[in-house]
Design a protein around this motif. Structure first.
Motif, PDB file in Angstrom:
ATOM      1  N   THR A 121       0.883  -1.161   0.000  1.00  0.00           N
ATOM      2  CA  THR A 121       0.000   0.000   0.000  1.00  0.00           C
ATOM      3  C   THR A 121       0.922   1.213   0.000  1.00  0.00           C
ATOM      4  O   THR A 121       2.146   1.057   0.084  1.00  0.00           O
ATOM      5  CB  THR A 121      -0.919   0.036   1.250  1.00  0.00           C
ATOM      6  N   HIS A 176      -5.838   3.086   8.501  1.00  0.00           N
ATOM      7  CA  HIS A 176      -5.961   4.207   7.571  1.00  0.00           C
ATOM      8  C   HIS A 176      -5.570   5.509   8.267  1.00  0.00           C
ATOM      9  O   HIS A 176      -5.924   5.742   9.424  1.00  0.00           O
ATOM     10  CB  HIS A 176      -7.396   4.285   7.063  1.00  0.00           C
ATOM     11  N   ARG A 200      -7.452  -3.789  -4.575  1.00  0.00           N
ATOM     12  CA  ARG A 200      -7.698  -2.358  -4.781  1.00  0.00           C
ATOM     13  C   ARG A 200      -7.843  -2.049  -6.271  1.00  0.00           C
ATOM     14  O   ARG A 200      -8.689  -1.247  -6.678  1.00  0.00           O
ATOM     15  CB  ARG A 200      -6.558  -1.520  -4.172  1.00  0.00           C
ATOM     16  N   ASN A 214      -3.552   4.568  -9.356  1.00  0.00           N
ATOM     17  CA  ASN A 214      -4.483   4.957  -8.297  1.00  0.00           C
ATOM     18  C   ASN A 214      -4.503   3.955  -7.154  1.00  0.00           C
ATOM     19  O   ASN A 214      -4.648   4.331  -5.992  1.00  0.00           O
ATOM     20  CB  ASN A 214      -5.887   5.135  -8.874  1.00  0.00           C
ATOM     21  N   THR A 221      -3.674   4.854  -2.917  1.00  0.00           N
ATOM     22  CA  THR A 221      -4.769   4.780  -1.941  1.00  0.00           C
ATOM     23  C   THR A 221      -4.721   3.479  -1.149  1.00  0.00           C
ATOM     24  O   THR A 221      -4.242   2.457  -1.635  1.00  0.00           O
ATOM     25  CB  THR A 221      -6.125   4.863  -2.660  1.00  0.00           C
ATOM     26  N   GLU A 222      -5.234   3.550   0.076  1.00  0.00           N
ATOM     27  CA  GLU A 222      -5.402   2.338   0.883  1.00  0.00           C
ATOM     28  C   GLU A 222      -6.880   1.955   0.996  1.00  0.00           C
ATOM     29  O   GLU A 222      -7.195   0.796   1.263  1.00  0.00           O
ATOM     30  CB  GLU A 222      -4.811   2.549   2.282  1.00  0.00           C
ATOM     31  N   PRO A 246      -9.657   2.914  -1.608  1.00  0.00           N
ATOM     32  CA  PRO A 246     -10.055   3.686  -2.791  1.00  0.00           C
ATOM     33  C   PRO A 246     -11.569   3.794  -2.947  1.00  0.00           C
ATOM     34  O   PRO A 246     -12.296   2.813  -2.797  1.00  0.00           O
ATOM     35  CB  PRO A 246      -9.432   2.886  -3.946  1.00  0.00           C
ATOM     36  N   ASN A 265      -9.298   8.641  -1.288  1.00  0.00           N
ATOM     37  CA  ASN A 265      -8.678   7.692  -0.361  1.00  0.00           C
ATOM     38  C   ASN A 265      -9.430   7.686   0.962  1.00  0.00           C
ATOM     39  O   ASN A 265      -8.854   7.442   2.019  1.00  0.00           O
ATOM     40  CB  ASN A 265      -7.205   8.076  -0.130  1.00  0.00           C
TER      41      ASN A 265
END
Length: 695
Positions: free
Chosen positions: A48, A185, A217, A246, A250-251, A253, A300
């Motif tokens: 990630t 997150h 993801r 993308n 992002t973790e 999305p 995100n």
């Protein structure tokens, strides 16, 4: 057996580096385990923006004990040899064993290595992996960064999780100690999370709004972005590279659809798409095959307002970017391409080849010649020259300065807006094509002339100054240019001599690469090129295709075997044939009988001094018919007919080898029969050099 979890947490890892980092982490881990004698089952690696993670299945708790034996010098060897052996093994003399090897007493070093706890192996391996990690770019940080020996990582390393089974693997790197604690997150679950082990890692982080599986993801972005577009009655423009990027940014999305001002659609659509993609990482949408006033961004975070605020912010940023693009578009159109082209004299193309303006002039002359000579059919030389003179003009425009990827394309738009006509605009737009294997090949005559001239000039110019590709180095992309020329010629059936000398050989090599994907054998291309004088790629490929079809038949395979047998005999005997009379297999071998200079030679040849055997005579008769037929068919480009003529030699050559003794004790018979084989070889060479064919 136990599963092992390793997580390396840091500040944001660039998206472009994550795929390589996953591969490197697995590679380094496997090496450390292999060196320690630890067998590893399956390995899964995740990434990630804030972490690299590895889960290794089925690790043992203990390594196997190892007994290592190393043979040393004989006991009678000089002391220096023994001393070197002791240094190598790290043992003393009294720790060595002496064994009888073939009657000679010999020293042996025997080292017993007891098994180790795998947790201890991992504790040593983790710091080694971190220190050896080959990031494309890395940094030092903090007070320790004053030392060049301090730890380097892509971004500051902040945490290490290392758990074998349910036990912590204790280790430390530059004051960062391993533990069980990670973070979720950054915004949705910023607190610390205690991990129990590998089996719950993915789901524990999912509960903390982190999808650690990059593939998951990517799938989510791919599907949800398409759904967002579809819900608005639009079609998402697919972009797999943007999906991967993308996912790397992002973790958690969340694709969101936004709109931009419809007035921006007056700007060329490629400009809008590139602006959205490169600067903002947005997808674009289409409606009825045309660019729509919509974009899809990937947040995100799962926003409480459904993403309205995020979309509004992204719309403002995109609007600023599109305003710049519109400004460039409007400013560039104020200057005609002919005026822009005058600035090319300030740009150096190559120190030995002059400026870009010099190159443009060469391309213009060549494009005009290709049209005037009819090499590119139905091409107006005036239009070809005009398009070539303007093809590089957009290099000095504001738009291409901002987006170099749009070179050529913007020139086409500017030419059309200027009213220069579709033929010129299309030729400017397409003159770099084809760029890659999947790229379209121009077919309009003016476009073909300019694209071909541009690439041929590049190749000829750099070969003239001896700037040829070497090994893997090709700084001027000459291999790509050659492949482009080949596709332009073959797709448009252009008939002319493409090159000579080294450059022709270079084309031959590129042709093998290009045709390999089409299933054409490289040795057959060699077999035709080896005859020399063939620089018409369309004719050459037609010949190669006919040859490949022929050698795949029984007649072709057997004739090839017969040829190789004949060629081997002739080589072994050093037989070069009668240099005074070419043994071409002409239908009328006495056509020059009235030539006074040839009279004595023909008189010496005369009739055979013996009666040929039936199989020998049959081969003579077959050659008399087949050789001129093959030659005339090749001249007429009836290559299938030439192969059929060669096929008629298959049975006679087989019978000849079965029934006739070539190296007869009678010198006259031996000489004539070698000459017959030489004529057979020459007949085959009317079509291709069969000695270059494998098999």
């Amino acid at each position: 057996m136990n599963d092992f979890l390793l997580e390396l947490r840091s500040e944001e890892i660039p998206a472009r580096m994550q795929a390589g980092a996953r591969a490197d982490l697995e590679k380094l881990f496997r090496k450390e385990m292999q060196d320690a004698g630890v067998s590893v089952g399956g390995i899964t690696v995740y990434s990630t923006p804030r972490r690299l993670a590895l889960i290794a299945k089925g690790l043992p708790l203990q390594t196997q004990a190892v007994r290592e034996e190393t043979k040393g010098p004989a006991t009678s060897a000089p002391e220096q040899a023994l001393a070197g052996f002791l240094r190598k093994t790290g043992l003393d003399k009294d720790q060595l064993e002496v064994r009888d090897i073939k009657g000679k007493d010999t020293y042996f070093a025997v080292v017993e290595k007891p098994g180790r706890a795998v947790a201890d192996v991992l504790a040593d391996a983790i710091p080694a992996i971190i220190r050896a990690f080959p990031w494309p770019k890395s940094q030092r940080w903090g007070a320790a960064s004053l030392s060049p020996e301090s730890l380097r990582w892509v971004r500051p390393l902040s945490g290490i999780v290392a758990i074998l089974g349910d036990e912590l693997v204790e280790c430390a790197v530059e004051g960062i100690a391993s533990g069980r604690v990670t973070k979720g997150h950054r915004f949705l679950a910023p607190g610390e999370i205690t991990l129990s082990g590998a089996d719950t890692y993915v789901e524990t982080l999912r509960a903390a709004y982190v999808l650690v599986d990059h593939a998951e993801r990517q799938d989510l972005i791919r599907s949800k972005a398409a759904e967002a577009a579809s819900a608005a009655g639009l079609t998402l423009v697919e972009d797999e590279g943007l999906v991967i990027e993308n996912a790397g940014l992002t973790e958690w999305p969340v694709p969101l659809l936004g709109r931009f001002d419809e007035d921006f659609l007056e700007v060329p659509p490629e400009t809008i798409q590139l602006t959205a993609r490169v600067n903002q990482k947005y997808f674009v949408c289409e409606k009825d095959g045309k660019l729509a006033d919509a974009f899809v961004c990937t947040a995100n975070i799962a926003a409480v307002d459904g993403g309205e605020g995020i979309v509004a912010g992204n719309r403002k940023v995109l609007a600023a970017r599109l305003s710049d693009a519109r400004f460039f578009w409007e400013q560039d159109r104020k200057t005609p391409l002919s005026k822009q082209a005058e600035k090319l004299g300030r740009i150096t193309f190559h120190e030995k080849l002059g400026t870009v303006a010099d190159k443009v002039e060469r391309v213009a002359k060549l494009a005009e010649w290709l049209a005037a000579e009819g090499i590119v059919p139905n091409c107006d030389p005036v239009l070809a020259r005009k398009a070539a003179e303007l093809c590089k003009a957009d290099l000095v425009t504001e738009m291409v300065g901002e987006f170099p990827e749009l070179q050529g394309l913007m020139g086409g738009y500017y030419a059309r807006a200027e009213g220069l006509g579709d033929e010129i605009a299309d030729a400017i737009r397409d003159h770099y094509k084809p760029v890659g294997a999947g790229d379209d090949v121009p077919t309009a005559s003016v476009s073909v002339a300019v694209a071909l001239a541009d690439k041929l000039d590049t190749l000829h110019s750099f070969f003239e100054i001896d700037e040829k590709p070497t090994g893997s180095k090709d700084p001027f992309a000459l291999r790509r240019s050659a492949l482009g020329v080949i596709r332009l010629i073959t797709d448009n059936n252009l008939r002319f001599g493409v090159a000579k000398g080294d450059l022709l050989e270079f084309f031959a090599d590129r042709l093998k690469v290009q045709q390999k994907e089409a299933g054409v054998r490289h040795d057959l291309i060699d077999a035709v090129f080896a005859l020399g004088g063939e620089d018409d790629l369309v004719r050459l490929l037609a010949r190669v295709h006919a040859l490949q079809a022929f050698v795949q038949t029984d007649d072709g395979a057997n004739l090839l075997a017969g040829y190789k047998r004949a060629n081997n005999i002739l080589r072994k005997e050093g037989f070069a044939g009668d240099e005074r009379i070419a043994r071409t297999g002409d239908e009328d071998p006495m056509e020059n009988v009235d030539d006074p200079d040839m009279a004595q030679i023909y008189a010496q040849r005369g009739a055979l001094s013996y009666t040929p055997e039936p199989a020998e005579q049959a081969l003579m008769d077959a050659l008399a018919a087949a050789a001129p037929k093959a030659e005339s068919d090749v001249a007429a480009e009836d290559f299938a007919g030439a192969m059929a003529a060669l096929a008629s030699l298959r049975a006679p050559i087989d019978a000849f080898f079965n029934d006739v003794t070539v190296n007869d004790s009678d010198p006259a018979k031996r000489t004539e029969r070698l000459g017959l084989l030489d004529r057979f070889r020459a007949a085959v060479h009317k079509v291709a050099d069969f000695s270059r064919i494998e098999g």
